[in-house]
Design an enzyme around this catalytic site. Structure first.
Site, PDB file in Angstrom:
ATOM      1  N   GLN A 197      -3.922  -1.534  10.143  1.00 60.97           N
ATOM      2  CA  GLN A 197      -3.727  -2.955   9.383  1.00 60.97           C
ATOM      3  C   GLN A 197      -4.037  -3.721  10.531  1.00 60.97           C
ATOM      4  O   GLN A 197      -3.919  -3.527  11.699  1.00 60.97           O
ATOM      5  CB  GLN A 197      -2.651  -3.147   8.865  1.00 60.97           C
ATOM      6  CG  GLN A 197      -2.343  -4.008   8.188  1.00 60.97           C
ATOM      7  CD  GLN A 197      -3.112  -4.206   6.877  1.00 60.97           C
ATOM      8  OE1 GLN A 197      -2.857  -3.110   6.056  1.00 60.97           O
ATOM      9  NE2 GLN A 197      -3.565  -5.074   6.440  1.00 60.97           N
ATOM     10  N   LYS A 257       1.046  -1.171   0.014  1.00 62.16           N
ATOM     11  CA  LYS A 257       0.273  -0.599   0.001  1.00 62.16           C
ATOM     12  C   LYS A 257       0.585   1.394  -0.114  1.00 62.16           C
ATOM     13  O   LYS A 257       0.269   2.246  -0.840  1.00 62.16           O
ATOM     14  CB  LYS A 257      -0.909  -0.048   0.983  1.00 62.16           C
ATOM     15  CG  LYS A 257      -2.481  -1.300   1.110  1.00 62.16           C
ATOM     16  CD  LYS A 257      -2.314  -1.550   2.480  1.00 62.16           C
ATOM     17  CE  LYS A 257      -3.949  -2.361   2.629  1.00 62.16           C
ATOM     18  NZ  LYS A 257      -4.095  -2.449   4.250  1.00 62.16           N
ATOM     19  N   ASP A 304     -10.761   3.374   4.768  1.00 64.94           N
ATOM     20  CA  ASP A 304     -11.217   1.960   5.053  1.00 64.94           C
ATOM     21  C   ASP A 304     -12.149   1.543   4.765  1.00 64.94           C
ATOM     22  O   ASP A 304     -12.330   0.549   4.224  1.00 64.94           O
ATOM     23  CB  ASP A 304     -10.705   1.521   6.395  1.00 64.94           C
ATOM     24  CG  ASP A 304      -9.124  -0.091   4.890  1.00 64.94           C
ATOM     25  OD1 ASP A 304      -9.159  -0.530   4.598  1.00 64.94           O
ATOM     26  OD2 ASP A 304      -8.723  -0.162   6.369  1.00 64.94           O
TER      27      ASP A 304
HETATM   28  N1  GUN Z   1      -5.760  -6.730   6.778  1.00 67.44           N
HETATM   29  C1  GUN Z   1      -6.811  -7.231   5.716  1.00 67.44           C
HETATM   30  N2  GUN Z   1      -7.731  -6.660   4.307  1.00 67.44           N
HETATM   31  C2  GUN Z   1      -7.501  -5.405   5.121  1.00 67.44           C
HETATM   32  C3  GUN Z   1      -7.590  -4.088   4.591  1.00 67.44           C
HETATM   33  O1  GUN Z   1      -8.474  -4.347   3.514  1.00 67.44           O
HETATM   34  N3  GUN Z   1      -7.925  -2.921   5.197  1.00 67.44           N
HETATM   35  C4  GUN Z   1      -6.666  -2.860   6.880  1.00 67.44           C
HETATM   36  N4  GUN Z   1      -7.062  -1.884   7.523  1.00 67.44           N
HETATM   37  N5  GUN Z   1      -6.149  -3.924   7.052  1.00 67.44           N
HETATM   38  C5  GUN Z   1      -6.805  -5.270   6.291  1.00 67.44           C
END
Ligand code: GUN
Length: 291
Positions: A93, A49, A116
């Site tokens: 995350q 990311k 998110d």
């Molecule tokens: N862990 C797995 N997928 C995601 C996501 O899309 N966002 C976040 N914050 N954590 C994750």
């Protein structure tokens, strides 16, 4: 082409965002990543990311917090980032270590910085069809795929397998919204659904988000259906260097000949999640810059 190239669609979005961000004079959009501990999958996701943000010209800030952090310390960091006008998006995350309350932490993020789409208020904004809300990235990515590939959901029977908040439930809500991107008739199947194969077989569009390798078999899919596979499952494969390979929730080899369009795993829905996160970050920037 039958195969839906999510990787290419995600690349197109990254290119479009790069062009938009380049036009911005002054401070660029900024996203803050909070990662707690060293879970290898989380390290790898956040790195990816971070890299995509940099490529677009979105400024990434990375906060790596120790595994042993308390909820109060995590909340303090979120509060600092909420108060910082130069930070437009915040991502914590997931998964967090077990001593932490994940949903409380997500709900602490300012809803307008919740790129998110995990904040309770953004869940509500999806229900209310508020265009200034943030929908979670994977289901929003599926809608984006359909729009860009000319797959209309209008009046179609969309069968979603899986009812998670992050994918199944939110996708069902998006697909039933009013508007040219949606207007579907939606059925959500889950582990307690009776006659699941029959229900899935009535779907014009099947979205598999159940987290079980090769769950959707050929006998469950109507000829000509559009099949969207959200699963990312590791299955042992001694022929691979790392000992595993990734497979989706759909038995691809058996279902592909029946489907009119289908997403592969990897390279289908997966790459869209990061692209949509960047799109949400740009949207957060625009909303905050105009208020
Ligand atoms: N862990 C797995 N997928 C995601 C996501 O899309 N966002 C976040 N914050 N954590 C994750």
């Amino acid at each position: 082409m039958k195969l839906i190239d999510g990787k290419q669609i995600a690349k197109d979005i990254v290119t479009e965002l790069t062009e938009e961000v380049a036009k911005i004079e002054g401070p660029k959009p900024c996203i803050a990543f909070i990662r707690v501990g060293e879970d290898p999958a989380s390290v790898s996701y956040v790195r990816s990311k971070n890299r995509t943000a940099e490529k677009i010209g979105i400024k990434p800030l990375l906060f790596e917090l120790p595994e042993s952090i308390t909820q109060a310390e995590l909340i303090k960091k979120v509060d600092e980032l909420n108060a910082d006008p130069e930070v437009h998006g915040i991502l914590i995350q997931s998964p967090l270590p077990s001593q932490l309350d994940e949903q409380e932490a997500f709900n602490r993020i300012h809803p307008n910085k919740d790129v998110d789409g995990f904040h309770v208020q953004n869940a509500g904004r999806v229900v209310q069809e508020d265009p200034n809300g943030f929908a979670s990235c994977t289901p929003a990515g599926i809608i984006e795929i359909c729009q860009r590939e000319g797959i209309s959901l209008e009046g179609k029977h969309v069968v979603v397998i899986g009812r998670s908040l992050i994918v199944g439930k939110t996708f069902a809500l998006l697909a039933m919204q009013k508007g040219p991107h949606a207007n579907a008739t939606v059925t959500v199947c889950h582990s307690r659904t009776r006659n699941l194969p029959e229900v899935v077989k009535s779907g014009d569009v099947v979205v598999a988000a159940i987290g079980r390798p090769n769950f959707v078999t050929a006998d469950m899919v109507k000829e000509g259906a559009v099949v969207i596979d959200v699963g990312i499952n590791r299955v042992e494969d001694p022929s691979k260097k790392n000992g595993y390979r990734l497979v989706g929730d759909v038995d691809f080899a058996a279902v592909e000949p029946l489907a009119s369009r289908i997403t592969p795993v990897p390279g289908g829905v997966g790459p869209m999640t990061v692209a949509m996160l960047m799109k949400n970050t740009f949207k957060a920037y625009k909303l905050q810059s105009s208020s």
